[in-house]
Enzyme design. Structure first.
Site, PDB file in Angstrom:
ATOM      1  N   GLU A  57       0.865  -1.177   0.000  1.00  0.00           N
ATOM      2  CA  GLU A  57       0.000   0.000   0.000  1.00  0.00           C
ATOM      3  C   GLU A  57       0.902   1.228   0.000  1.00  0.00           C
ATOM      4  O   GLU A  57       1.741   1.387   0.895  1.00  0.00           O
ATOM      5  CB  GLU A  57      -0.900  -0.020   1.239  1.00  0.00           C
ATOM      6  CG  GLU A  57      -2.009   1.003   1.203  1.00  0.00           C
ATOM      7  CD  GLU A  57      -2.921   0.903   2.417  1.00  0.00           C
ATOM      8  OE1 GLU A  57      -3.923   1.630   2.447  1.00  0.00           O
ATOM      9  OE2 GLU A  57      -2.624   0.116   3.345  1.00  0.00           O
ATOM     10  N   ASP A  68      -5.359   9.346   9.285  1.00  0.00           N
ATOM     11  CA  ASP A  68      -4.024   8.944   9.717  1.00  0.00           C
ATOM     12  C   ASP A  68      -3.662   9.498  11.087  1.00  0.00           C
ATOM     13  O   ASP A  68      -3.989  10.638  11.429  1.00  0.00           O
ATOM     14  CB  ASP A  68      -2.973   9.407   8.699  1.00  0.00           C
ATOM     15  CG  ASP A  68      -3.137   8.713   7.360  1.00  0.00           C
ATOM     16  OD1 ASP A  68      -3.390   7.501   7.380  1.00  0.00           O
ATOM     17  OD2 ASP A  68      -3.034   9.384   6.320  1.00  0.00           O
ATOM     18  N   TYR A 182     -11.196  -3.722   3.313  1.00  0.00           N
ATOM     19  CA  TYR A 182     -10.253  -3.256   4.324  1.00  0.00           C
ATOM     20  C   TYR A 182     -11.017  -3.115   5.643  1.00  0.00           C
ATOM     21  O   TYR A 182     -11.822  -2.203   5.802  1.00  0.00           O
ATOM     22  CB  TYR A 182      -9.688  -1.919   3.861  1.00  0.00           C
ATOM     23  CG  TYR A 182      -8.472  -1.402   4.594  1.00  0.00           C
ATOM     24  CD1 TYR A 182      -8.375  -1.436   5.982  1.00  0.00           C
ATOM     25  CD2 TYR A 182      -7.416  -0.842   3.881  1.00  0.00           C
ATOM     26  CE1 TYR A 182      -7.263  -0.949   6.639  1.00  0.00           C
ATOM     27  CE2 TYR A 182      -6.297  -0.331   4.534  1.00  0.00           C
ATOM     28  CZ  TYR A 182      -6.227  -0.391   5.912  1.00  0.00           C
ATOM     29  OH  TYR A 182      -5.131   0.102   6.563  1.00  0.00           O
TER      30      TYR A 182
END
Length: 275
Positions: A57, A68, A182
């Protein structure tokens, strides 16, 4: 009425199918393109491939990375300061096409993608050799639109499921995701954590009962023990980001070999995951 054409297998789906035949769990490291510079990113991609990464990734740095945590936010800031742009990331991938055989899934946010144009971005990403996309801030309704655009270029659009996703919406996301789904293992942003939440196991099984699409677990996996745990829970893949990015940053700060540090980290994970 003629039957609908059977979709051509993608690089991501082929890799997961091969691993399933081998009884193995995919190891998918994440790194930020351009941290500390794009030349190092290129050597690190090849080092991760040699160290046993099944997929990679690759983050495209963005100034407002809301999914993040601090480690990857700092990496994105360093990459932006070094002059990294989406176009330069795709140029790097293009330069590695003859050497990099591991499928690369690009991690980007909506604004850079929309700025370039969905169709143009997907066309350029596919031409550069990318195999898929992850766009964490893209709503399901918009993702369904992008997924068809990406599929025209042979790209898989991977969608994310969180622990707080309602069951009905989880089923829709899993059905719409391509390549793999995911599964975010925590409520919150990316980052190194000492333990995985116990509810990840049941969520994983719930997803896998809703369709044949592989499921990879990410956000919070920092060591071989945690990667092995998600494999035992039935995950098809383990995604490791912040811990690897942190190890790379430490090597860069001391003047060490960043690619070698990444390879060592990946090798340890590979050994633990297969053990």
């Amino acid at each position: 009425m003629s039957a609908a054409p059977i979709p051509k297998p993608t690089l991501v789906s082929q890799r997961f199918a091969s691993l399933k035949q081998q009884g193995r769990c995919a190891l998918m490291p994440f790194l930020m393109a351009g941290d500390p510079n794009l030349a190092t990113t290129g050597s690190t991609l090849l080092a991760l491939q040699a160290a046993g990464a099944d997929l990679i990734e690759l983050g495209i740095p963005y100034s407002d990375p809301l999914a993040d945590g601090p480690v990857i936010q700092a990496a994105a800031a360093r990459a932006l300061a070094a002059g990294t742009t989406p176009g330069r990331v795709l140029e790097l991938l293009t330069s590695l096409r003859q050497q990099l055989t591991t499928p690369v899934v690009l991690f980007t946010y909506s604004n850079p993608l929309l700025n370039r144009g969905m169709a143009a971005f997907c066309r350029d990403a596919a031409a550069a050799g990318a195999a898929g996309l992850v766009v964490p801030d893209l709503p399901l309704e918009e993702a369904e639109k992008l997924s068809s655009i990406a599929a025209e270029q042979g790209l898989d659009l991977v969608l994310l499921v969180a622990p707080t996703t309602p069951p009905e919406r989880m089923a829709r996301i899993h059905a719409a995701s391509r390549g793999f789904t995911y599964l975010v293992s925590v409520t919150g942003v990316t980052g190194v954590r000492s333990n995985l939440e116990a509810r990840v196991g049941p969520l994983l099984q719930q997803l896998k009962a809703q369709g044949a699409t592989p499921v990879a677990v990410g956000f919070g996996i920092a060591a071989a023990e945690q990667a092995r745990q998600v494999r035992q829970w039935g995950a098809d893949g383990a995604i490791v980001g912040s811990a690897l990015v942190k190890a790379m940053a430490a090597a860069a700060q001391t003047g060490g070999d960043v690619a070698a540090a990444a390879a060592d980290f990946c090798t340890n994970l590979r050994t633990g995951l297969d053990g």
